[in-house]
Design a protein around this motif. Structure first.
Motif, PDB file in Angstrom:
ATOM      1  N   HIS A 169      -1.739   2.654  24.921  1.00 19.63           N
ATOM      2  CA  HIS A 169      -3.212   3.103  24.355  1.00 19.63           C
ATOM      3  C   HIS A 169      -4.546   3.110  25.559  1.00 19.63           C
ATOM      4  O   HIS A 169      -5.389   3.666  24.923  1.00 19.63           O
ATOM      5  CB  HIS A 169      -3.317   2.050  23.376  1.00 19.63           C
ATOM      6  CG  HIS A 169      -2.725   0.434  23.918  1.00 19.63           C
ATOM      7  ND1 HIS A 169      -4.809  -0.040  24.242  1.00 19.63           N
ATOM      8  CD2 HIS A 169      -2.306  -1.065  24.063  1.00 19.63           C
ATOM      9  CE1 HIS A 169      -4.737  -1.376  25.178  1.00 19.63           C
ATOM     10  NE2 HIS A 169      -2.915  -1.455  25.202  1.00 19.63           N
ATOM     11  N   TYR A 170      -4.077   2.067  26.138  1.00 18.06           N
ATOM     12  CA  TYR A 170      -5.627   2.508  27.183  1.00 18.06           C
ATOM     13  C   TYR A 170      -5.954   3.113  27.707  1.00 18.06           C
ATOM     14  O   TYR A 170      -7.011   3.655  28.110  1.00 18.06           O
ATOM     15  CB  TYR A 170      -5.642   0.898  28.013  1.00 18.06           C
ATOM     16  CG  TYR A 170      -4.386   1.250  28.816  1.00 18.06           C
ATOM     17  CD1 TYR A 170      -4.648   1.677  30.503  1.00 18.06           C
ATOM     18  CD2 TYR A 170      -2.976   0.486  28.599  1.00 18.06           C
ATOM     19  CE1 TYR A 170      -3.648   1.732  31.165  1.00 18.06           C
ATOM     20  CE2 TYR A 170      -2.211  -0.039  29.890  1.00 18.06           C
ATOM     21  CZ  TYR A 170      -2.183   0.919  30.872  1.00 18.06           C
ATOM     22  OH  TYR A 170      -0.956   1.562  32.023  1.00 18.06           O
ATOM     23  N   LYS A 191      -4.861   6.616  26.074  1.00 19.21           N
ATOM     24  CA  LYS A 191      -5.128   7.463  25.580  1.00 19.21           C
ATOM     25  C   LYS A 191      -6.855   7.119  24.905  1.00 19.21           C
ATOM     26  O   LYS A 191      -7.565   7.836  24.724  1.00 19.21           O
ATOM     27  CB  LYS A 191      -4.178   6.711  24.265  1.00 19.21           C
ATOM     28  CG  LYS A 191      -3.320   7.661  24.215  1.00 19.21           C
ATOM     29  CD  LYS A 191      -2.045   7.202  22.448  1.00 19.21           C
ATOM     30  CE  LYS A 191      -1.375   7.443  22.715  1.00 19.21           C
ATOM     31  NZ  LYS A 191      -0.529   7.358  21.438  1.00 19.21           N
ATOM     32  N   SER A 192      -7.433   5.624  25.200  1.00 18.28           N
ATOM     33  CA  SER A 192      -8.740   5.017  24.450  1.00 18.28           C
ATOM     34  C   SER A 192      -9.789   6.186  25.892  1.00 18.28           C
ATOM     35  O   SER A 192     -10.736   6.790  24.930  1.00 18.28           O
ATOM     36  CB  SER A 192      -8.731   3.940  24.468  1.00 18.28           C
ATOM     37  OG  SER A 192      -9.040   3.076  25.798  1.00 18.28           O
ATOM     38  N   ARG A 232     -12.781   8.689  25.221  1.00 18.02           N
ATOM     39  CA  ARG A 232     -13.763   8.558  25.376  1.00 18.02           C
ATOM     40  C   ARG A 232     -14.276   9.760  26.058  1.00 18.02           C
ATOM     41  O   ARG A 232     -15.826  10.147  26.541  1.00 18.02           O
ATOM     42  CB  ARG A 232     -13.632   7.600  26.304  1.00 18.02           C
ATOM     43  CG  ARG A 232     -15.511   6.948  26.518  1.00 18.02           C
ATOM     44  CD  ARG A 232     -15.776   5.652  26.329  1.00 18.02           C
ATOM     45  NE  ARG A 232     -15.203   5.847  28.316  1.00 18.02           N
ATOM     46  CZ  ARG A 232     -15.868   4.647  29.285  1.00 18.02           C
ATOM     47  NH1 ARG A 232     -15.625   3.423  28.648  1.00 18.02           N
ATOM     48  NH2 ARG A 232     -14.836   4.840  30.557  1.00 18.02           N
ATOM     49  N   TYR A 248      -6.660  11.564  19.685  1.00 19.97           N
ATOM     50  CA  TYR A 248      -6.790  10.294  20.812  1.00 19.97           C
ATOM     51  C   TYR A 248      -6.869   9.541  19.570  1.00 19.97           C
ATOM     52  O   TYR A 248      -5.803   8.175  19.744  1.00 19.97           O
ATOM     53  CB  TYR A 248      -7.296  10.549  21.852  1.00 19.97           C
ATOM     54  CG  TYR A 248      -6.315  11.534  22.851  1.00 19.97           C
ATOM     55  CD1 TYR A 248      -5.199  10.967  23.652  1.00 19.97           C
ATOM     56  CD2 TYR A 248      -6.914  12.435  23.602  1.00 19.97           C
ATOM     57  CE1 TYR A 248      -4.853  11.901  24.014  1.00 19.97           C
ATOM     58  CE2 TYR A 248      -6.016  13.584  24.273  1.00 19.97           C
ATOM     59  CZ  TYR A 248      -5.132  13.281  24.636  1.00 19.97           C
ATOM     60  OH  TYR A 248      -4.798  13.856  25.829  1.00 19.97           O
ATOM     61  N   PHE A 249      -7.826   9.389  18.992  1.00 21.05           N
ATOM     62  CA  PHE A 249      -7.866   8.183  18.213  1.00 21.05           C
ATOM     63  C   PHE A 249      -7.609   7.460  16.564  1.00 21.05           C
ATOM     64  O   PHE A 249      -6.997   7.059  17.048  1.00 21.05           O
ATOM     65  CB  PHE A 249      -9.796   8.247  17.780  1.00 21.05           C
ATOM     66  CG  PHE A 249     -11.047   7.827  18.778  1.00 21.05           C
ATOM     67  CD1 PHE A 249     -10.845   7.073  20.159  1.00 21.05           C
ATOM     68  CD2 PHE A 249     -11.679   8.727  18.962  1.00 21.05           C
ATOM     69  CE1 PHE A 249     -11.334   6.357  20.724  1.00 21.05           C
ATOM     70  CE2 PHE A 249     -12.906   8.024  19.653  1.00 21.05           C
ATOM     71  CZ  PHE A 249     -12.628   7.162  20.674  1.00 21.05           C
ATOM     72  N   ILE A 287      -4.390   6.664  18.264  1.00 22.50           N
ATOM     73  CA  ILE A 287      -4.577   4.751  18.587  1.00 22.50           C
ATOM     74  C   ILE A 287      -4.833   3.649  17.852  1.00 22.50           C
ATOM     75  O   ILE A 287      -4.285   2.307  17.226  1.00 22.50           O
ATOM     76  CB  ILE A 287      -5.920   4.721  19.644  1.00 22.50           C
ATOM     77  CG1 ILE A 287      -5.637   5.157  20.771  1.00 22.50           C
ATOM     78  CG2 ILE A 287      -6.310   3.145  20.142  1.00 22.50           C
ATOM     79  CD1 ILE A 287      -6.689   6.005  21.506  1.00 22.50           C
ATOM     80  N   LEU A 299      -3.909  -0.957  17.100  1.00 21.98           N
ATOM     81  CA  LEU A 299      -5.396  -1.553  17.481  1.00 21.98           C
ATOM     82  C   LEU A 299      -4.892  -2.506  17.239  1.00 21.98           C
ATOM     83  O   LEU A 299      -5.292  -3.463  18.262  1.00 21.98           O
ATOM     84  CB  LEU A 299      -6.345  -0.622  16.773  1.00 21.98           C
ATOM     85  CG  LEU A 299      -7.970  -1.116  17.408  1.00 21.98           C
ATOM     86  CD1 LEU A 299      -8.178  -0.840  18.780  1.00 21.98           C
ATOM     87  CD2 LEU A 299      -8.534  -1.217  16.494  1.00 21.98           C
ATOM     88  N   HIS A 320     -10.488  -4.700  24.639  1.00 25.30           N
ATOM     89  CA  HIS A 320      -9.325  -3.121  24.160  1.00 25.30           C
ATOM     90  C   HIS A 320     -10.392  -3.140  22.799  1.00 25.30           C
ATOM     91  O   HIS A 320     -10.625  -1.952  22.837  1.00 25.30           O
ATOM     92  CB  HIS A 320      -9.028  -2.819  24.435  1.00 25.30           C
ATOM     93  CG  HIS A 320      -8.250  -3.081  25.738  1.00 25.30           C
ATOM     94  ND1 HIS A 320      -6.531  -3.461  26.672  1.00 25.30           N
ATOM     95  CD2 HIS A 320      -8.419  -2.742  27.004  1.00 25.30           C
ATOM     96  CE1 HIS A 320      -6.474  -3.901  28.022  1.00 25.30           C
ATOM     97  NE2 HIS A 320      -7.842  -2.351  28.186  1.00 25.30           N
ATOM     98  N   ILE A 328     -12.907   0.364  22.500  1.00 30.20           N
ATOM     99  CA  ILE A 328     -11.482   1.316  20.975  1.00 30.20           C
ATOM    100  C   ILE A 328     -13.216   1.178  19.859  1.00 30.20           C
ATOM    101  O   ILE A 328     -13.179   2.430  19.181  1.00 30.20           O
ATOM    102  CB  ILE A 328     -10.549   1.229  20.923  1.00 30.20           C
ATOM    103  CG1 ILE A 328      -9.532   1.624  22.782  1.00 30.20           C
ATOM    104  CG2 ILE A 328     -10.090   2.320  19.655  1.00 30.20           C
ATOM    105  CD1 ILE A 328      -8.356   0.595  22.356  1.00 30.20           C
ATOM    106  N   ASN A 386     -16.157   3.266  20.352  1.00 31.91           N
ATOM    107  CA  ASN A 386     -15.876   4.797  20.796  1.00 31.91           C
ATOM    108  C   ASN A 386     -15.566   5.399  19.775  1.00 31.91           C
ATOM    109  O   ASN A 386     -16.499   6.343  19.247  1.00 31.91           O
ATOM    110  CB  ASN A 386     -15.042   4.896  21.789  1.00 31.91           C
ATOM    111  CG  ASN A 386     -15.731   5.098  23.121  1.00 31.91           C
ATOM    112  OD1 ASN A 386     -16.253   4.708  23.298  1.00 31.91           O
ATOM    113  ND2 ASN A 386     -14.316   4.469  24.125  1.00 31.91           N
TER     114      ASN A 386
END
Length: 490
Positions: free
Chosen positions: A156-157, A159-160, A164, A178-179, A182, A186, A193, A197, A200
């Motif tokens: 996930h980190y 992807k985030s 961004r 992508y969001f 995620i 979450l 994180h 996220i 963003n």
């Protein structure tokens, strides 16, 4: 026998010397590649300071612990410290120093072949390049993370950070994809994180004019920041965005409230990141670098001294080994000389004994010949007596026969005494030899011919020839082999 004794002692010498040789070489190996709990605990405290905005405290902790991590060759700790330094320098706008420290950590991680830490360092660099607006470089580092990842899915980190970058580049469609991946995950991530996220996602919603969604996510991020007391650097931006959203909706009181709070937070952040603090941070950084360089110089000097001591130790050990080898060589030469001397003595004794034996055998042969000659004389006298007095002849002939038999038995005993192993060796070669054949062999050894043997044994020459033939057969001799030479060699 000598070499066997020496070879038996060599493993013992090796067992004594080998551990000494490796004693100093192995003395520091146990500390390499391992992180002590105390160092990791301090790094964790520095990370907490970083997340809560206590940057000076975080920097001091890391500066104090780095020399110890280098001295103890704690590579894992060094990687973590350099990465944290990179983040700290980034907070104060020292982008060059930030990237330098992060790349130091990445180099160490690659040398250690530590995949997890390598990915972590690549992600940190990708995040820093994203912060300074170099989004394409950031994406390249993220691609490197994926190439090294062994997981079937994208973490996930990562992807985030992809999301961004695409958000900042204005590619809202890719960012949205992508969001959307995620957000369902979450709740499984930590609060730090989650805040980054959600903030963003809120910015994305604001950029595509979904103001209600943007407001929801901004307020959700702000709620986590307030409750967990983390990310003080993000808080002013959250408050400012909420103020603008409420102002657009006509809720001026709410907008004013958020704006006032945003200004208060901004002032606090300004104090942290103000010019004076920046200069102080630079001075601390320079001071820490100077101390680190001095400690590195001292460490190099200590390593040089240690190398000299190792060389001296190994030289002494080499001299000891050479001394041991010299002693072994000395005793080897000495024993070899002694054995050679003994062999020469034995050879001389053997030749001397052979000469004595030959002399005695010659004496026996002479005595035998004298007996034969004496018997000839007696036989002539007996023939003369027989012609004149038959009764007297009969008495003398019997007496002569008894005496002659005794003389030849004495001769045989004397031969056996002189050649004590002759009969034993003969019987080992041909166990089937009879006592008479053994006597024949003895006379052959004394170089008597067939005629002399016939006279000594009181048999015909033909009987002697037949006996010699039987002896040759029992000794497995060929026709061309000499019986006399064979028996003489026994």
């Amino acid at each position: 026998m000598l070499y066997c004794n020496i070879l038996k002692k060599i493993p013992l010498i090796v067992l004594i010397i080998y551990p000494l040789w490796n004693l100093k070489a192995n003395s520091n190996e146990d500390t390499q590649g391992k992180s002590s709990n105390s160092i990791l605990n301090i790094i964790e405290l520095a990370n907490d300071d970083l997340l809560t905005g206590r940057f000076n405290s975080s920097f001091e902790r890391l500066s104090n612990i780095l020399p110890e991590a280098i001295q103890t060759k704690d590579t894992v700790a060094q990687i973590l410290i350099y990465r944290k330094f990179g983040v700290l320098y980034g907070k104060f706008g020292q982008n060059k120093l930030s990237l330098e420290h992060m790349k130091k950590g990445l180099t160490l991680a690659k040398k250690q072949k530590n995949t997890k830490l390598t990915i972590s360092c690549l992600h940190a660099l990708a995040s820093q390049y994203s912060e300074i607006g170099e989004y394409h470089t950031s994406l390249q580092y993220l691609d490197s993370c994926l190439l090294r990842s062994t997981k079937q899915f994208i973490p996930h980190y990562i992807k985030s950070l992809y999301a961004r970058n695409f958000l900042r580049m204005g590619e809202y469609g890719k960012a949205t994809e992508y969001f959307n991946d995620i957000l369902p995950e979450l709740k499984y991530t930590n609060y730090n994180h989650q805040v980054a996220i959600i903030n963003n996602v809120a910015e994305l919603k604001l950029a595509i004019n979904q103001t209600d969604s943007a407001q929801y996510y901004f307020e959700k991020a702000l709620d986590i920041v307030n409750k967990q007391q983390i990310h003080p650097m993000i808080k002013p931006s959250l408050l400012n965005n909420l103020a603008q959203l409420y102002y657009k909706k006509g809720n001026k009181n709410k907008a004013y409230q958020y704006m006032s709070e945003a200004n208060t937070c901004s002032d606090s952040i300004f104090n942290i990141l103000g010019e004076n603090n920046k200069e102080l941070f630079k001075l601390k950084s320079k001071y820490s670098d100077d101390i680190l360089k001095k400690e590195q110089t001292i460490k190099e000097q200590n390593l040089h001294i240690e190398a000299i001591n190792k060389a001296s130790f190994r030289l002494k050990l080499l001299i000891a080994i050479l001394l041991v080898l010299a002693i072994i060589a000395f005793y080897t030469v000495k024993m070899r000389f002694k054995m050679r001397s003994m062999a020469q003595t034995q050879e001389y004794t053997k030749k001397k004994n052979e000469a004595v034996l030959e002399t005695k055998n010659k004496e026996l042969a002479v005595n035998a010949l004298q007996l034969i000659e004496k018997e000839h004389t007696i036989e002539e006298l007996l023939d003369f007596v027989k012609e004149n007095d038959k009764d007297k002849h009969k008495s003398l002939a019997h007496k002569y026969e008894q005496n002659s038999k005794k003389l030849w038995n004495d001769f045989h005993d004397r031969f056996t005494q002189i050649n004590n192993q002759f009969y034993e060796r003969l019987l080992e070669i041909a166990p089937g030899l009879t006592p008479t054949e053994l006597k024949h062999c003895a006379l052959i050894k004394l170089n008597f011919d067939s005629k002399e043997m016939a006279q000594i044994l009181g048999i015909s020459q033909n009987s002697v020839h037949m006996s010699r033939s039987r002896i040759r057969k029992k000794l497995n001799l060929n026709r061309e082999d000499s019986l006399s030479n064979y028996i003489a060699g026994i």
